[in-house]
Design a protein around this motif. Structure first.
Motif, PDB file in Angstrom:
ATOM      1  N   LEU A  23      45.318   5.757 -20.040  1.00  8.36           N
ATOM      2  CA  LEU A  23      46.674   5.276 -20.301  1.00  8.36           C
ATOM      3  C   LEU A  23      47.709   6.275 -19.786  1.00  8.36           C
ATOM      4  CD1 LEU A  23      46.063   3.921 -23.917  1.00  8.36           C
ATOM      5  CD2 LEU A  23      46.382   2.549 -21.842  1.00  8.36           C
ATOM      6  N   PHE A  86      46.448  -0.629 -19.280  1.00  3.65           N
ATOM      7  CA  PHE A  86      47.468  -1.174 -20.199  1.00  3.65           C
ATOM      8  C   PHE A  86      47.109  -2.618 -20.550  1.00  3.65           C
ATOM      9  CE2 PHE A  86      51.583   1.372 -19.011  1.00  3.65           C
ATOM     10  CZ  PHE A  86      50.879   2.549 -18.931  1.00  3.65           C
ATOM     11  N   CYS A 107      55.850  -4.580 -19.171  1.00  3.67           N
ATOM     12  CA  CYS A 107      55.639  -3.416 -20.037  1.00  3.67           C
ATOM     13  C   CYS A 107      56.835  -2.487 -19.914  1.00  3.67           C
ATOM     14  CB  CYS A 107      54.357  -2.682 -19.658  1.00  3.67           C
ATOM     15  SG  CYS A 107      54.089  -1.193 -20.631  1.00  3.67           S
ATOM     16  N   VAL A 109      58.271   1.095 -20.871  1.00  3.83           N
ATOM     17  CA  VAL A 109      57.765   2.423 -21.222  1.00  3.83           C
ATOM     18  C   VAL A 109      58.942   3.283 -21.661  1.00  3.83           C
ATOM     19  CG1 VAL A 109      56.376   4.388 -20.456  1.00  3.83           C
ATOM     20  CG2 VAL A 109      56.037   2.145 -19.377  1.00  3.83           C
ATOM     21  N   ILE A 199      53.790  -3.742 -24.462  1.00  5.57           N
ATOM     22  CA  ILE A 199      53.281  -4.721 -23.514  1.00  5.57           C
ATOM     23  C   ILE A 199      53.652  -6.098 -24.050  1.00  5.57           C
ATOM     24  CG2 ILE A 199      51.201  -5.512 -22.326  1.00  5.57           C
ATOM     25  CD1 ILE A 199      50.470  -2.392 -23.675  1.00  5.57           C
TER      26      ILE A 199
END
Ligand code: MD5
Ligand code: FE
Length: 203
Positions: A23, A86, A107, A109, A199
């Motif tokens: 990850l 992910f 996603c 972040v 996600i």
């Protein structure tokens, strides 16, 4: 361990630990293509949390508002691909939390440095509120605020640690939430940073 924090929300403690290296490699790949940046809110202030995105859609904020876009507004190029690690983790965690068939396409972040915070908000820029959101915490611990459906509802404090995964959906999907200002409690390998990625199905 599996802790229920809402009727359709669970914390899966340490669920991401076996995949942590993969990850973090994914976060590095994403940030090389689309660096973390402090976006400006519609109110004109830069966010204390720095962010980037991967997948088919990325969340963006500027003076004009919040929205999902297919391209990084910095470059006009598509957001980086969603790392395989992910996507796999999100589908497995969603299934474990009774949301089979989750098909993520976005996603967000987030990078927190000491003092960074996220004030109470709802996530409502996605098209489909039936899909859950899967959140992965890495690095320094944080206190997550889990409120109700009105901004003024009392919020419970949920500590989140390196490797924890949270899945929200169904009746909890639109609850207000936020993150308290991050204390500087350096993580042994990541140092003074917290990474949280969420996600989602945005499109
Ligand atoms: C974080 N991020 O720790 C949090 C965790 C964000 C955000 O809030 O929008 O990037 S994700 C928490 C979350 C997502 C979707 C729904 C709910 C919580 N909820 O219904 O409580 O950086
Ligand atoms: Fe949120």
């Amino acid at each position: 361990g599996r802790e229920r924090i809402g009727a359709q929300s669970v914390v899966l403690r340490g669920y991401a630990l076996p995949a942590a290296r993969a990850l973090l490699a994914g976060v590095d790949a994403v940030r090389r293509e689309a660096p973390f940046r402090h976006m400006v809110t519609p109110g004109g202030l830069p966010m204390s949390v720095a962010l980037t995105n991967c997948g088919d859609f990325g969340w963006t904020s500027d003076e004009r508002g919040y929205r999902y876009t297919r391209e990084d507004p910095r470059t006009g190029l598509p957001w980086p691909a969603m790392p395989e690690a992910f996507d796999t983790l999100a589908r497995e965690a969603a299934r474990a939390a009774d949301f089979p068939g989750f098909a993520p396409d976005a996603c967000l972040v987030n990078r927190y440095q000491p003092g960074a915070r996220l004030s109470l908000h709802q996530d409502k820029d996605e098209r489909d509120y039936d899909a859950p959101i899967v959140s992965v915490s890495l690095g320094m611990p944080a206190v997550f605020l889990f409120g109700g459906h009105e901004r003024g509802d009392k919020a419970v404090h949920v500590p989140l640690f390196h490797g924890d995964v949270v899945v929200w959906g169904g009746v909890d999907r639109l609850r207000y939430h936020g993150v308290l200002p991050l204390k500087d409690r350096p993580h042994p390998t990541l140092g003074s940073v917290r990474i949280n990625f969420t996600i989602r199905k945005a499109g």
